[in-house]
Design a protein around this motif. Structure first.
Motif, mmCIF file in Angstrom:
data_model
loop_
_atom_site.group_PDB
_atom_site.id
_atom_site.type_symbol
_atom_site.label_atom_id
_atom_site.label_comp_id
_atom_site.label_asym_id
_atom_site.label_seq_id
_atom_site.Cartn_x
_atom_site.Cartn_y
_atom_site.Cartn_z
ATOM 1 N N MET A 21 -9.048 5.906 5.434
ATOM 2 C CA MET A 21 -7.681 6.340 5.167
ATOM 3 C C MET A 21 -6.679 5.471 5.921
ATOM 4 N N ALA A 22 -7.034 5.109 7.166
ATOM 5 C CA ALA A 22 -6.149 4.248 7.949
ATOM 6 C C ALA A 22 -5.987 2.893 7.260
ATOM 7 N N ASP A 23 -7.095 2.361 6.745
ATOM 8 C CA ASP A 23 -7.033 1.089 6.040
ATOM 9 C C ASP A 23 -6.159 1.203 4.788
ATOM 10 N N ALA A 24 -6.296 2.319 4.092
ATOM 11 C CA ALA A 24 -5.511 2.521 2.867
ATOM 12 C C ALA A 24 -4.022 2.553 3.180
ATOM 13 N N GLN A 25 -3.646 3.285 4.220
ATOM 14 C CA GLN A 25 -2.234 3.384 4.587
ATOM 15 C C GLN A 25 -1.673 2.037 5.024
ATOM 16 N N LYS A 26 -2.462 1.302 5.802
ATOM 17 C CA LYS A 26 -1.978 0.003 6.273
ATOM 18 C C LYS A 26 -1.853 -0.979 5.116
ATOM 19 N N ALA A 27 -2.792 -0.920 4.189
ATOM 20 C CA ALA A 27 -2.723 -1.801 3.011
ATOM 21 C C ALA A 27 -1.492 -1.458 2.179
ATOM 22 N N VAL A 29 1.380 -0.063 3.263
ATOM 23 C CA VAL A 29 2.579 -0.515 3.975
ATOM 24 C C VAL A 29 2.752 -2.023 3.838
ATOM 25 N N ALA A 30 1.638 -2.757 3.811
ATOM 26 C CA ALA A 30 1.691 -4.213 3.703
ATOM 27 C C ALA A 30 1.921 -4.685 2.274
ATOM 28 N N GLY A 31 1.978 -3.744 1.312
ATOM 29 C CA GLY A 31 2.210 -4.128 -0.074
ATOM 30 C C GLY A 31 0.970 -4.662 -0.768
ATOM 31 N N LYS A 32 -0.211 -4.391 -0.213
ATOM 32 C CA LYS A 32 -1.467 -4.822 -0.839
ATOM 33 C C LYS A 32 -1.929 -3.691 -1.762
ATOM 34 N N TRP A 33 -1.275 -3.599 -2.922
ATOM 35 C CA TRP A 33 -1.424 -2.425 -3.778
ATOM 36 C C TRP A 33 -2.859 -2.216 -4.284
ATOM 37 N N GLN A 34 -3.516 -3.282 -4.751
ATOM 38 C CA GLN A 34 -4.867 -3.117 -5.283
ATOM 39 C C GLN A 34 -5.835 -2.698 -4.188
ATOM 40 N N GLU A 35 -5.688 -3.303 -3.020
ATOM 41 C CA GLU A 35 -6.542 -2.945 -1.884
ATOM 42 C C GLU A 35 -6.317 -1.494 -1.478
ATOM 43 N N ALA A 36 -5.045 -1.083 -1.453
ATOM 44 C CA ALA A 36 -4.723 0.294 -1.091
ATOM 45 C C ALA A 36 -5.271 1.270 -2.120
ATOM 46 N N SER A 64 0.460 2.192 -9.499
ATOM 47 C CA SER A 64 1.657 1.930 -10.305
ATOM 48 C C SER A 64 2.366 0.648 -9.898
ATOM 49 N N GLN A 65 2.009 0.106 -8.733
ATOM 50 C CA GLN A 65 2.704 -1.074 -8.227
ATOM 51 C C GLN A 65 1.835 -2.331 -8.219
ATOM 52 N N THR A 66 0.666 -2.279 -8.837
ATOM 53 C CA THR A 66 -0.208 -3.455 -8.858
ATOM 54 C C THR A 66 0.287 -4.537 -9.797
ATOM 55 N N GLY A 67 1.194 -4.203 -10.718
ATOM 56 C CA GLY A 67 1.664 -5.175 -11.687
ATOM 57 C C GLY A 67 0.842 -5.189 -12.962
#
Length: 318
Positions: A21-27, A29-36, A64-67
């Motif tokens: 979950m921590a990784d998901a939140q950080k991804a 925030v960093a705009g790494k949508w697919q990773e998140a 929704s933000q992966t493009g």
């Protein structure tokens, strides 16, 4: 011995989940949508029923933000499923309806967006008022509705809104606890670009996501500004040593700044209001935290503000 092994296994599983979950939140925030999106999909099925819907909402927002147009379509289906299986009396239900309103807005279904937003307001909780006001501005710019105007105005009158909610919520049949599954994996990005839907509270016209530095391990702020009274005092900016802070809003009227501070105080986040005179008016800046580095500020935001869907901007102060 068997009991000890079971306990240790449970602790290890919980620890692994928390990291996911921590990784998901950080991804996110960093705009790494697919990773998140992928991280949320891995974590959400393990979430307790009480918070699983919120986890999947973050998954929807990331998708929704992966493009990818296909990812956007999957996000919409998951959002509809969440709405159908979430009890309207839960706070997350209003967040789901706010997000649905933004989806409808992007798709050009303005009347439906207004209907969803009205339902969000009628099932909302006090801490969601500031976010709802921002979504109101976006939807009202596209559709003329007396009912929507009335409901949006009620956000400034908690007692009247509570009276309306009492009569409205009772007419909405409670749903079964959310049992949404990841079902199909997040599709790979295709050649069709889908306009991202911002989290509840973001402006209707999506802007490029800020590119924060890689979050450092969780760090407790070295100091936070604490109001000395129930109503936050207005202070003048004074020279200070260089540090980072998080700006959560800039308002033309102090009452709106007070409302945000009051709502965040209920979430145990202390803020202060800085008065910034301009040519013909004064801005009231809501800020929180005092951090030695920008990394610490962004990490604090990822842990405390992002889960509450609070927008923020790191600022260097001297």
């Amino acid at each position: 011995m068997k009991k000890i092994l079971i306990t240790l296994t449970s602790i290890f599983a919980a620890s692994a989940f928390a990291q996911t979950m921590a990784d998901a939140q950080k991804a996110y925030v960093a705009g790494k949508w697919q990773e998140a999106a992928s991280a949320y999909e891995a974590a959400c099925p393990k979430e307790p029923d009480s918070v699983r819907a919120e986890c999947y909402l973050w998954n929807v927002l990331a998708l929704s933000q992966t493009g990818s147009a296909q990812s956007f379509k999957v996000a919409g289906k998951r959002l509809d499923s969440l709405i159908q299986t979430t009890n309207p009396q839960r706070a997350i239900y209003a967040d789901l309806m706010m997000t649905s309103a933004q989806f409808r807005l992007y798709l050009g279904k303005f009347d439906k967006a207004a209907e969803d937003l009205i339902q969000a307001i009628e099932t909302s909780h006090p801490h969601q008022a500031v976010v709802l006001q921002k979504v109101c501005q976006a939807v009202k710019a596209k559709v003329k509705s007396d009912e929507l105007n009335d409901r949006c105005n009620l956000l400034n009158n908690p007692d009247s809104l509570a009276a309306v909610q009492k009569s409205k919520v009772a007419t909405i049949a409670p749903a079964e606890p959310a049992k949404v599954s990841a079902a199909e994996p997040a599709p790979k990005k295709d050649s069709v670009t889908a306009k991202p839907v911002q989290p509840p509270g973001a402006d209707s016209t999506p802007a490029k996501t800020a590119e924060p530095p890689k979050p450092a391990p969780a760090v407790v702020p070295t100091a936070t500004a604490t109001p000395t009274a129930n109503v936050p005092a207005v202070t003048k900016a004074e020279p200070a040593q260089e540090y980072w802070t998080l700006q959560l809003g800039a308002f033309g009227t102090k009452s709106n700044a007070d409302l945000l501070v009051t709502n965040l105080k209920k979430q145990k986040i202390s803020c202060t209001i800085i008065e910034q005179p301009r040519a013909e008016r004064t801005l009231y800046l809501v800020q929180t935290g005092r951090f030695e580095t920008k990394e610490q500020a962004v990490d604090f935001a990822a842990n405390k503000l992002v889960p509450l869907k609070i927008e923020y901007q790191p600022l260097l102060k001297r």
